[in-house]
Design an enzyme around this catalytic site. Structure first.
Site, short mmCIF file in Angstrom:
data_model
loop_
_atom_site.label_atom_id
_atom_site.label_comp_id
_atom_site.label_asym_id
_atom_site.label_seq_id
_atom_site.Cartn_x
_atom_site.Cartn_y
_atom_site.Cartn_z
N GLY A 78 0.55 -1.19 -0.13
CA GLY A 78 -0.12 -0.01 -0.03
C GLY A 78 0.82 1.14 0.16
N TRP A 80 2.29 2.92 -2.38
CA TRP A 80 1.77 3.90 -3.50
C TRP A 80 0.65 4.59 -3.17
CZ3 TRP A 80 3.58 3.39 -9.11
CH2 TRP A 80 4.96 3.52 -9.26
N ASP A 102 -5.09 -6.21 -5.69
CA ASP A 102 -3.90 -6.95 -5.32
C ASP A 102 -4.65 -8.39 -4.95
OD1 ASP A 102 -1.34 -8.33 -4.39
OD2 ASP A 102 -0.81 -6.39 -4.64
N ASP A 142 3.37 -0.67 -9.84
CA ASP A 142 4.63 -0.77 -9.23
C ASP A 142 5.06 -2.49 -9.20
OD1 ASP A 142 7.10 0.12 -8.33
OD2 ASP A 142 6.71 -0.45 -6.36
N LYS A 182 6.36 0.38 -13.61
CA LYS A 182 7.76 0.02 -13.38
C LYS A 182 8.08 -1.07 -14.52
CE LYS A 182 8.84 -2.71 -9.85
NZ LYS A 182 9.25 -2.94 -8.27
#
Length: 235
Positions: A78, A80, A102, A142, A182
């Site tokens: 968590g 971000w 997620d 990410d 990313k």
């Protein structure tokens, strides 16, 4: 700005030998103990060192504004989502909404709606759009795939996950919106970059100071999603 907690920068912690730990585990623990951003995250109340990466990205590109609707793919634990909630003032009832998703559990964050599921699931996009009450201004990721130790295989898996995040993002980002992800150097990233350039007006690469120097990671920052007609013309 990134805090300058220099007390973490000059202290090297030696790891006691762990006979039952694998070499890779010892390496990971040693790196964590001697990473200044890990210590800083604890002091600042962030759930991961990755929080500083998003802070740096926003300082560089000025992407986040109050009232925005955001999606955080692969959000756990968590870090971000925490930063995004502050940047868009998600707890001030200004129309901003953040949806995090997620496979892993994630503790509640004020102003963030969380779904524990795979974003590849058939109903994921509709769930997210319902929670946002529309399309997203920003989709961010990410994520990185679990590694096998075989560089070519790992790069393929990582880039496949990144492409999946991009394809998903293109289904819910509104025109003018942004995509942050990313990405890793290794030869296959050009395919993804070509897709991004077809769909966004501005595409930048950025490696935050908080990224580990030895890592091949960098961040793809795609800004100003083109309108559908523009996309067709680009193709």
């Amino acid at each position: 700005m990134i805090p300058s907690n220099t007390g973490f920068r000059n202290k090297f912690v030696r790891l006691k030998t762990g006979k039952r730990r694998k070499t890779s585990s010892n390496t990971w623990l040693r790196r964590q103990l001697n990473d200044p951003f890990v210590g800083m995250a604890k002091l600042d109340g962030y759930r991961s060192r990755a929080a500083y990466k998003l802070i740096e990205i926003n300082e560089k590109f000025k992407l986040f504004k109050p009232g925005m609707k955001l999606v955080d793919l692969g959000a756990a634990p968590g870090g971000w989502s925490q930063i995004a909630a502050k940047l868009v003032k998600a707890d001030e009832k200004n129309g901003s909404r953040i949806v995090a998703i997620d496979l892993l559990e994630m503790e509640e964050i004020s102003g963030v709606t969380f779904f524990q599921k795979n974003f590849f699931d058939a109903d994921a996009a509709s769930l997210i759009k319902d929670a946002l009450k529309g399309n997203a201004d920003v989709v961010m990721s990410d994520m990185a795939a679990n590694t096998t130790g075989h560089p070519a295989t790992d790069h393929l898996r990582i880039m496949d996950l990144c492409e999946g995040a991009l394809n998903f993002a293109l289904t819910i980002i509104k025109p003018g919106g942004h995509f942050i992800a990313k990405i890793f150097r290794g030869g296959l990233e050009n395919h993804i970059l070509n897709i991004v350039k077809q769909n966004f007006s501005v595409v930048k690469h950025f490696k935050p100071a908080s990224s580990r120097k030895e890592s091949t990671e960098f961040y793809l920052v795609a800004m100003n999603r083109k309108a559908i007609d523009e996309n067709k013309d680009a193709n």
